[in-house]
Design a protein around this motif. Structure first.
Motif, PDB file in Angstrom:
ATOM      1  N   ASP A  47       0.869  -1.168   0.000  1.00 61.73           N
ATOM      2  CA  ASP A  47       0.000   0.000   0.000  1.00 61.73           C
ATOM      3  C   ASP A  47       0.913   1.228   0.000  1.00 61.73           C
ATOM      4  OD1 ASP A  47      -2.880  -0.745   0.280  1.00 61.73           O
ATOM      5  OD2 ASP A  47      -2.105  -1.850   2.009  1.00 61.73           O
ATOM      6  N   VAL A  48       0.533   2.261  -0.738  1.00 60.34           N
ATOM      7  CA  VAL A  48       1.370   3.455  -0.851  1.00 60.34           C
ATOM      8  C   VAL A  48       0.543   4.686  -0.491  1.00 60.34           C
ATOM      9  CG1 VAL A  48       2.754   4.888  -2.403  1.00 60.34           C
ATOM     10  CG2 VAL A  48       2.774   2.399  -2.663  1.00 60.34           C
ATOM     11  N   LEU A  49       1.093   5.507   0.390  1.00 60.67           N
ATOM     12  CA  LEU A  49       0.498   6.798   0.716  1.00 60.67           C
ATOM     13  C   LEU A  49       1.403   7.882   0.170  1.00 60.67           C
ATOM     14  CD1 LEU A  49      -0.450   6.233   4.459  1.00 60.67           C
ATOM     15  CD2 LEU A  49      -1.952   6.070   2.472  1.00 60.67           C
ATOM     16  N   ILE A  50       0.822   8.912  -0.435  1.00 58.36           N
ATOM     17  CA  ILE A  50       1.556  10.073  -0.942  1.00 58.36           C
ATOM     18  C   ILE A  50       1.112  11.283  -0.141  1.00 58.36           C
ATOM     19  CG2 ILE A  50       2.024  11.539  -2.944  1.00 58.36           C
ATOM     20  CD1 ILE A  50       3.042   8.640  -3.306  1.00 58.36           C
ATOM     21  N   ILE A  51       2.070  11.979   0.471  1.00 54.86           N
ATOM     22  CA  ILE A  51       1.791  13.196   1.224  1.00 54.86           C
ATOM     23  C   ILE A  51       2.702  14.291   0.680  1.00 54.86           C
ATOM     24  CG2 ILE A  51       1.786  14.292   3.497  1.00 54.86           C
ATOM     25  CD1 ILE A  51       1.458  11.415   4.665  1.00 54.86           C
ATOM     26  N   VAL A  52       2.107  15.315   0.081  1.00 54.46           N
ATOM     27  CA  VAL A  52       2.870  16.402  -0.531  1.00 54.46           C
ATOM     28  C   VAL A  52       3.122  17.495   0.508  1.00 54.46           C
ATOM     29  CG1 VAL A  52       2.840  18.179  -2.321  1.00 54.46           C
ATOM     30  CG2 VAL A  52       1.951  15.898  -2.825  1.00 54.46           C
ATOM     31  N   ASN A  53       4.406  17.820   0.706  1.00 52.26           N
ATOM     32  CA  ASN A  53       4.793  18.894   1.617  1.00 52.26           C
ATOM     33  C   ASN A  53       4.778  20.247   0.919  1.00 52.26           C
ATOM     34  OD1 ASN A  53       5.287  17.204   3.899  1.00 52.26           O
ATOM     35  ND2 ASN A  53       7.193  16.570   2.931  1.00 52.26           N
ATOM     36  N   SER A  54       5.129  20.258  -0.364  1.00 45.54           N
ATOM     37  CA  SER A  54       5.086  21.492  -1.151  1.00 45.54           C
ATOM     38  C   SER A  54       4.991  21.129  -2.628  1.00 45.54           C
ATOM     39  CB  SER A  54       6.318  22.371  -0.890  1.00 45.54           C
ATOM     40  OG  SER A  54       7.490  21.725  -1.320  1.00 45.54           O
ATOM     41  N   GLY A  55       4.362  21.998  -3.393  1.00 47.75           N
ATOM     42  CA  GLY A  55       4.227  21.786  -4.827  1.00 47.75           C
ATOM     43  C   GLY A  55       2.958  21.042  -5.195  1.00 47.75           C
ATOM     44  N   SER A  69      -1.633  17.644  -3.910  1.00 50.04           N
ATOM     45  CA  SER A  69      -0.945  18.833  -3.414  1.00 50.04           C
ATOM     46  C   SER A  69      -1.104  18.872  -1.900  1.00 50.04           C
ATOM     47  CB  SER A  69      -1.520  20.093  -4.066  1.00 50.04           C
ATOM     48  OG  SER A  69      -2.900  20.195  -3.789  1.00 50.04           O
ATOM     49  N   THR A  70      -0.600  19.932  -1.275  1.00 58.47           N
ATOM     50  CA  THR A  70      -0.728  20.033   0.177  1.00 58.47           C
ATOM     51  C   THR A  70      -2.208  19.988   0.564  1.00 58.47           C
ATOM     52  OG1 THR A  70      -0.686  22.447   0.062  1.00 58.47           O
ATOM     53  CG2 THR A  70       1.407  21.345   0.449  1.00 58.47           C
ATOM     54  N   GLY A  71      -2.485  19.325   1.647  1.00 58.82           N
ATOM     55  CA  GLY A  71      -3.858  19.195   2.098  1.00 58.82           C
ATOM     56  C   GLY A  71      -4.600  18.018   1.498  1.00 58.82           C
ATOM     57  N   VAL A  72      -3.951  17.278   0.581  1.00 65.47           N
ATOM     58  CA  VAL A  72      -4.556  16.111  -0.051  1.00 65.47           C
ATOM     59  C   VAL A  72      -3.587  14.941   0.094  1.00 65.47           C
ATOM     60  CG1 VAL A  72      -5.376  15.102  -2.219  1.00 65.47           C
ATOM     61  CG2 VAL A  72      -5.749  17.536  -1.751  1.00 65.47           C
ATOM     62  N   MET A  73      -4.085  13.808   0.584  1.00 66.15           N
ATOM     63  CA  MET A  73      -3.263  12.602   0.667  1.00 66.15           C
ATOM     64  C   MET A  73      -3.837  11.572  -0.296  1.00 66.15           C
ATOM     65  SD  MET A  73      -2.274  10.237   3.973  1.00 66.15           S
ATOM     66  CE  MET A  73      -3.901   9.572   4.240  1.00 66.15           C
ATOM     67  N   MET A  74      -2.966  10.834  -0.976  1.00 70.92           N
ATOM     68  CA  MET A  74      -3.416   9.812  -1.913  1.00 70.92           C
ATOM     69  C   MET A  74      -2.963   8.445  -1.431  1.00 70.92           C
ATOM     70  SD  MET A  74      -2.817   9.433  -6.014  1.00 70.92           S
ATOM     71  CE  MET A  74      -1.106   8.966  -5.912  1.00 70.92           C
ATOM     72  N   ARG A  75      -3.835   7.446  -1.623  1.00 73.85           N
ATOM     73  CA  ARG A  75      -3.484   6.059  -1.315  1.00 73.85           C
ATOM     74  C   ARG A  75      -3.614   5.236  -2.580  1.00 73.85           C
ATOM     75  NH1 ARG A  75      -6.977   1.526   0.037  1.00 73.85           N
ATOM     76  NH2 ARG A  75      -5.648  -0.175   0.749  1.00 73.85           N
TER      77      ARG A  75
END
Length: 99
Positions: A47-55, A69-75
């Protein structure tokens, strides 16, 4: 408690990939991509989570396009084929969790 440093490396090069931490079933990787840079299609056995710190990063997952983008996490689930492109200079975490 542990603190992990993830300094901005894009001033020195276009792409930066750094393993930040590894635990029993979890890998955490810091990725930094310059605007326009792409990573071709691949998959992961976790399972992969993506958390954007900037950009902003555009992911194409199994043919569906999503902007993260920031404020959105993807799985993403194991074996989902995906590619990505940095819309802006981007700094994000890739957290892989094996079952």
């Amino acid at each position: 408690m542990e603190l992990f440093e993830m300094p901005n490396q894009l001033d020195n090069k276009k792409k930066h990939v750094q393993k930040v931490a590894k635990f029993e079933k979890t890998n955490i990787v810091n990725m930094q991509l310059a605007a326009g840079e792409e990573i071709s299609e691949h998959d992961a056995d976790a399972d992969v989570l993506i958390i954007v710190n900037s950009g902003r990063v555009e992911f194409t997952v199994e043919g569906t396009v999503a902007e993260v983008s920031t404020g959105v996490m993807m799985r993403m689930t194991p074996k989902e084929k995906h590619s990505l492109k940095a819309i802006e200079d981007s700094n994000f975490l890739v957290i892989q969790i094996k079952q």
